[in-house]
Design a protein around this motif. Sequence first.
Motif, short mmCIF file in Angstrom:
data_model
loop_
_atom_site.label_atom_id
_atom_site.label_comp_id
_atom_site.label_asym_id
_atom_site.label_seq_id
_atom_site.Cartn_x
_atom_site.Cartn_y
_atom_site.Cartn_z
N VAL A 23 0.82 -1.20 0.00
CA VAL A 23 0.00 0.00 0.00
C VAL A 23 0.86 1.26 0.00
O VAL A 23 0.66 2.17 -0.82
CB VAL A 23 -0.96 0.01 1.21
CG1 VAL A 23 -1.66 1.36 1.35
CG2 VAL A 23 -1.99 -1.11 1.08
N PHE A 24 1.82 1.33 0.91
CA PHE A 24 2.58 2.57 1.08
C PHE A 24 3.81 2.65 0.19
O PHE A 24 4.35 3.73 -0.03
CB PHE A 24 3.01 2.72 2.54
CG PHE A 24 1.85 2.79 3.50
CD1 PHE A 24 0.98 3.87 3.49
CD2 PHE A 24 1.61 1.77 4.40
CE1 PHE A 24 -0.09 3.93 4.36
CE2 PHE A 24 0.55 1.82 5.28
CZ PHE A 24 -0.32 2.90 5.26
N VAL A 179 -6.05 3.11 -5.20
CA VAL A 179 -5.14 2.09 -4.63
C VAL A 179 -5.90 0.79 -4.43
O VAL A 179 -5.40 -0.29 -4.76
CB VAL A 179 -4.54 2.60 -3.31
CG1 VAL A 179 -3.71 1.49 -2.65
CG2 VAL A 179 -3.67 3.82 -3.54
N ALA A 180 -7.12 0.88 -3.88
CA ALA A 180 -7.92 -0.32 -3.65
C ALA A 180 -8.24 -1.02 -4.96
O ALA A 180 -8.22 -2.26 -5.04
CB ALA A 180 -9.21 0.06 -2.92
N VAL A 184 -7.43 -4.77 -6.05
CA VAL A 184 -8.64 -5.58 -6.22
C VAL A 184 -9.24 -5.94 -4.86
O VAL A 184 -9.48 -7.11 -4.54
CB VAL A 184 -8.36 -6.86 -7.05
CG1 VAL A 184 -9.68 -7.44 -7.57
CG2 VAL A 184 -7.43 -6.59 -8.20
N VAL A 185 -9.47 -4.91 -4.05
CA VAL A 185 -10.09 -5.09 -2.74
C VAL A 185 -11.20 -4.05 -2.60
O VAL A 185 -11.23 -3.06 -3.32
CB VAL A 185 -9.07 -4.92 -1.58
CG1 VAL A 185 -8.01 -6.01 -1.66
CG2 VAL A 185 -8.43 -3.53 -1.61
N PRO A 186 -12.14 -4.26 -1.65
CA PRO A 186 -13.18 -3.26 -1.44
C PRO A 186 -12.56 -1.91 -1.11
O PRO A 186 -11.61 -1.84 -0.32
CB PRO A 186 -13.97 -3.81 -0.24
CG PRO A 186 -13.73 -5.28 -0.29
CD PRO A 186 -12.32 -5.44 -0.79
N THR A 308 -20.83 -4.41 -0.37
CA THR A 308 -19.41 -4.65 -0.12
C THR A 308 -18.99 -6.08 -0.37
O THR A 308 -17.93 -6.35 -0.93
CB THR A 308 -19.06 -4.27 1.34
OG1 THR A 308 -19.45 -2.92 1.58
CG2 THR A 308 -17.57 -4.42 1.60
N PHE A 309 -19.84 -7.02 0.02
CA PHE A 309 -19.41 -8.41 0.04
C PHE A 309 -20.12 -9.30 -0.96
O PHE A 309 -19.93 -10.51 -0.95
CB PHE A 309 -19.62 -8.99 1.45
CG PHE A 309 -18.65 -8.45 2.44
CD1 PHE A 309 -17.40 -9.00 2.58
CD2 PHE A 309 -18.99 -7.37 3.23
CE1 PHE A 309 -16.49 -8.49 3.48
CE2 PHE A 309 -18.09 -6.84 4.13
CZ PHE A 309 -16.83 -7.41 4.26
N ARG A 310 -20.92 -8.69 -1.84
CA ARG A 310 -21.65 -9.50 -2.82
C ARG A 310 -20.67 -10.25 -3.72
O ARG A 310 -19.80 -9.66 -4.35
CB ARG A 310 -22.55 -8.61 -3.66
CG ARG A 310 -23.31 -9.36 -4.74
CD ARG A 310 -24.33 -10.32 -4.10
NE ARG A 310 -25.02 -11.07 -5.12
CZ ARG A 310 -26.15 -10.63 -5.70
NH1 ARG A 310 -26.66 -9.49 -5.34
NH2 ARG A 310 -26.74 -11.36 -6.62
N THR A 311 -20.79 -11.56 -3.76
CA THR A 311 -19.92 -12.36 -4.62
C THR A 311 -20.50 -12.42 -6.01
O THR A 311 -21.71 -12.34 -6.22
CB THR A 311 -19.77 -13.79 -4.08
OG1 THR A 311 -21.07 -14.36 -3.95
CG2 THR A 311 -19.09 -13.79 -2.73
#
Length: 315
Positions: A23-24, A179-180, A184-186, A308-311
């Motif tokens: 991330v940083f 960045v997210a 590939v993250v929420p 957020t979590f819908r697959t």
Amino acid sequence: MGSVALAISDGMLHFELGVAYEVFGNAPPDLADRWYDVRVCGSGTASVGRFQLAPDGGLDRLAHADTVIVPACSDVDEDPPADLVDAVRAAYDGGARVASLCTGAFVLAAAGLLDGRRATTHWAHTDALAARYPRVEVDPDVLYVDNGRVLTSAGKAAAMDLCLHLVRLDHGSVIANAVARRLVVPPHRAGGQAQFVTTPMPAPDNHPLADLIPWVIDRLDQPLTVEQLARQANMSSRNLGRHFRSVTGTTPLRWLLTQRIRRAQDLLETTDDNVDTIASATGMGTATTLRRHFNRTVGVPPDTYRRTFRTARPS
């Protein structure tokens, strides 16, 4: 924006360290000149997971960083290294923002930075943190806690959430979302959101509730009562409560509510059912009741959880 020091020592876990560096340490396009100056700091070559990692500089460099990140340690039964604890405390005293990832909270607690503050760590170690450092207000049910210059996260994925939270504070939501997206993250999970840990199921066939629990799981859409559960288990309500505390660590009604919430989470993730339908399928009765219990237990409304979590589902 500023400098970030990743504090390492023997026994650190590589996942959380890797998350922070990813991330940083990697600037988004067109932000290279405004991104973080990242350094790995330690007292010498450290065993991090199965790797040997040579730091960029000593622990004394933590005092010159704007942000200090303390990754997870593998053995929470051992006191953290004294030189690391002293360096983290000195960095905070010098004005640095200090954040722990997962069990790195034990280092912050040993440094006295969590005294009188709310904090979290991986759910499996919250009891140990609270027992060893009674002046810390340990919250086992959140992803991360932001106390201004002192921040703590729960385990693994929550470490990513906290790192993105710091980016959002420093650079704003647009950059944090970029960045997210790259990772590939929420893009954002609120710190007060629950850690989404399912209540552990007891081992089969070796406890008095072995037959009852599957029976209940198959009937979560029904308005079950303690008396019904006791009759099904052929025991008194008081005896049932005693066995539930012994096997699950909680009361029958609290356990039942947890299973209903977990079923609701599954349906929100895997179906297009509206909240009214899900409320009926989980025995909650009405959408209002489901929303109240879901928000209180999980920390976000059902619709937010679904977004957020819908697959992905096959067409």
